[in-house]
Design a protein around this motif. Structure first.
Motif, PDB file in Angstrom:
ATOM      1  N   GLY A  72       0.772  -1.233   0.000  1.00 56.88           N
ATOM      2  CA  GLY A  72       0.000   0.000   0.000  1.00 56.88           C
ATOM      3  C   GLY A  72       0.804   1.284   0.000  1.00 56.88           C
ATOM      4  O   GLY A  72       0.233   2.373   0.000  1.00 56.88           O
ATOM      5  N   LEU A  73       2.120   1.203  -0.002  1.00 56.84           N
ATOM      6  CA  LEU A  73       2.938   2.415   0.027  1.00 56.84           C
ATOM      7  C   LEU A  73       3.087   3.044  -1.361  1.00 56.84           C
ATOM      8  O   LEU A  73       3.441   4.208  -1.481  1.00 56.84           O
ATOM      9  N   GLY A  74       2.854   2.265  -2.403  1.00 60.72           N
ATOM     10  CA  GLY A  74       2.950   2.801  -3.753  1.00 60.72           C
ATOM     11  C   GLY A  74       4.369   3.090  -4.198  1.00 60.72           C
ATOM     12  O   GLY A  74       4.604   3.972  -5.017  1.00 60.72           O
ATOM     13  N   ILE A  75       5.331   2.343  -3.696  1.00 61.86           N
ATOM     14  CA  ILE A  75       6.738   2.557  -4.042  1.00 61.86           C
ATOM     15  C   ILE A  75       6.951   2.207  -5.514  1.00 61.86           C
ATOM     16  O   ILE A  75       6.538   1.155  -5.978  1.00 61.86           O
ATOM     17  N   THR A  76       7.618   3.106  -6.223  1.00 63.53           N
ATOM     18  CA  THR A  76       7.875   2.916  -7.651  1.00 63.53           C
ATOM     19  C   THR A  76       9.286   2.375  -7.881  1.00 63.53           C
ATOM     20  O   THR A  76      10.122   2.390  -6.979  1.00 63.53           O
ATOM     21  N   ASP A  77       9.526   1.935  -9.115  1.00 61.52           N
ATOM     22  CA  ASP A  77      10.874   1.491  -9.489  1.00 61.52           C
ATOM     23  C   ASP A  77      11.889   2.607  -9.282  1.00 61.52           C
ATOM     24  O   ASP A  77      12.993   2.364  -8.776  1.00 61.52           O
ATOM     25  N   LYS A 113      10.679  -7.148  -6.309  1.00 58.70           N
ATOM     26  CA  LYS A 113       9.327  -7.632  -6.589  1.00 58.70           C
ATOM     27  C   LYS A 113       8.419  -7.558  -5.364  1.00 58.70           C
ATOM     28  O   LYS A 113       7.199  -7.520  -5.492  1.00 58.70           O
ATOM     29  N   ASP A 114       9.005  -7.533  -4.173  1.00 61.50           N
ATOM     30  CA  ASP A 114       8.222  -7.467  -2.943  1.00 61.50           C
ATOM     31  C   ASP A 114       8.060  -6.046  -2.411  1.00 61.50           C
ATOM     32  O   ASP A 114       7.265  -5.815  -1.511  1.00 61.50           O
ATOM     33  N   VAL A 115       8.806  -5.107  -2.959  1.00 57.60           N
ATOM     34  CA  VAL A 115       8.801  -3.737  -2.447  1.00 57.60           C
ATOM     35  C   VAL A 115       8.094  -2.777  -3.400  1.00 57.60           C
ATOM     36  O   VAL A 115       7.323  -1.928  -2.969  1.00 57.60           O
ATOM     37  N   VAL A 116       8.354  -2.915  -4.704  1.00 58.14           N
ATOM     38  CA  VAL A 116       7.786  -1.999  -5.690  1.00 58.14           C
ATOM     39  C   VAL A 116       6.305  -2.312  -5.874  1.00 58.14           C
ATOM     40  O   VAL A 116       5.916  -3.471  -6.026  1.00 58.14           O
ATOM     41  N   GLN A 117       5.504  -1.240  -5.861  1.00 55.19           N
ATOM     42  CA  GLN A 117       4.056  -1.375  -6.034  1.00 55.19           C
ATOM     43  C   GLN A 117       3.731  -1.718  -7.475  1.00 55.19           C
ATOM     44  O   GLN A 117       4.222  -1.071  -8.388  1.00 55.19           O
ATOM     45  N   ARG A 118       2.901  -2.707  -7.669  1.00 54.55           N
ATOM     46  CA  ARG A 118       2.473  -3.074  -9.010  1.00 54.55           C
ATOM     47  C   ARG A 118       1.083  -2.489  -9.259  1.00 54.55           C
ATOM     48  O   ARG A 118       0.253  -2.448  -8.380  1.00 54.55           O
ATOM     49  N   SER A 119       0.853  -2.066 -10.482  1.00 50.83           N
ATOM     50  CA  SER A 119      -0.472  -1.556 -10.833  1.00 50.83           C
ATOM     51  C   SER A 119      -1.427  -2.731 -11.009  1.00 50.83           C
ATOM     52  O   SER A 119      -1.022  -3.893 -11.002  1.00 50.83           O
ATOM     53  N   ASP A 120      -2.704  -2.440 -11.228  1.00 50.49           N
ATOM     54  CA  ASP A 120      -3.702  -3.498 -11.409  1.00 50.49           C
ATOM     55  C   ASP A 120      -3.399  -4.387 -12.604  1.00 50.49           C
ATOM     56  O   ASP A 120      -3.794  -5.535 -12.649  1.00 50.49           O
ATOM     57  N   SER A 121      -2.664  -3.857 -13.591  1.00 54.15           N
ATOM     58  CA  SER A 121      -2.330  -4.646 -14.776  1.00 54.15           C
ATOM     59  C   SER A 121      -1.195  -5.621 -14.517  1.00 54.15           C
ATOM     60  O   SER A 121      -0.858  -6.416 -15.369  1.00 54.15           O
ATOM     61  N   GLY A 122      -0.593  -5.536 -13.320  1.00 55.77           N
ATOM     62  CA  GLY A 122       0.502  -6.435 -12.984  1.00 55.77           C
ATOM     63  C   GLY A 122       1.858  -5.876 -13.321  1.00 55.77           C
ATOM     64  O   GLY A 122       2.864  -6.461 -13.001  1.00 55.77           O
ATOM     65  N   HIS A 123       1.888  -4.715 -13.986  1.00 53.79           N
ATOM     66  CA  HIS A 123       3.168  -4.076 -14.310  1.00 53.79           C
ATOM     67  C   HIS A 123       3.595  -3.196 -13.157  1.00 53.79           C
ATOM     68  O   HIS A 123       2.772  -2.642 -12.437  1.00 53.79           O
ATOM     69  N   MET A 124       4.907  -3.023 -13.017  1.00 54.98           N
ATOM     70  CA  MET A 124       5.414  -2.133 -11.984  1.00 54.98           C
ATOM     71  C   MET A 124       5.228  -0.703 -12.452  1.00 54.98           C
ATOM     72  O   MET A 124       5.441  -0.385 -13.611  1.00 54.98           O
ATOM     73  N   ASP A 125       4.771   0.122 -11.533  1.00 56.07           N
ATOM     74  CA  ASP A 125       4.641   1.546 -11.826  1.00 56.07           C
ATOM     75  C   ASP A 125       6.025   2.168 -11.872  1.00 56.07           C
ATOM     76  O   ASP A 125       6.951   1.680 -11.252  1.00 56.07           O
TER      77      ASP A 125
END
Length: 129
Positions: A72-77, A113-125
């Motif tokens: 839920g933090l929304g961390i990006t690449d 893969k465990d830290v970066v937030q993924r969008s609903d499409s499964g891709h990393m934001d």
């Protein structure tokens, strides 16, 4: 061969690195907001315990899963890269040699893969500047 935990200097070296690291990230203009209103000392102890485990040192029952801790933090690449950069600067600053730094950063990269937030499409934001 000795564990990475022992080669990096054991618990004291890890705790020193974690303290320097949290000073860097909590004051960083892009990622510092993740650390506002957090008990940095408590967070540093948990991070040191996690790194001890990741580096094949003593186990600590207090460590939560990475995915749960960052949910839920929304961390990006891009933000992940900033934090990795701060960690690399920290390791250089405290005198960790290049081979050990590469080993540590490889372990950290495996957690993306465990830290970066993924969008609903499964891709990393990704972070757009």
């Amino acid at each position: 061969m000795a564990s990475l935990y022992d080669r990096i200097g054991g618990g004291q070296a890890i705790l020193m690195a974690v303290n320097v690291f949290y000073d860097k990230v909590s004051n960083h203009p892009v990622v510092g907001h993740y650390f506002y209103n957090l008990d940095i000392d408590k967070l540093a102890r948990k991070q040191a315990a996690f790194l001890s485990i990741a580096f094949e040192g003593p186990l600590d029952d207090e460590v939560r899963g990475l995915r749960e801790a960052h949910a839920g933090l929304g961390i990006t690449d891009a933000e992940f890269e900033i934090v990795v950069g701060c960690l690399e600067e920290t390791l250089v600053e405290i005198g960790v040699d290049e081979a050990l730094r590469k080993e540590v950063l490889g372990i950290v990269e495996s957690t993306r893969k465990d830290v970066v937030q993924r969008s609903d499409s499964g891709h990393m934001d990704s972070y757009e500047s």
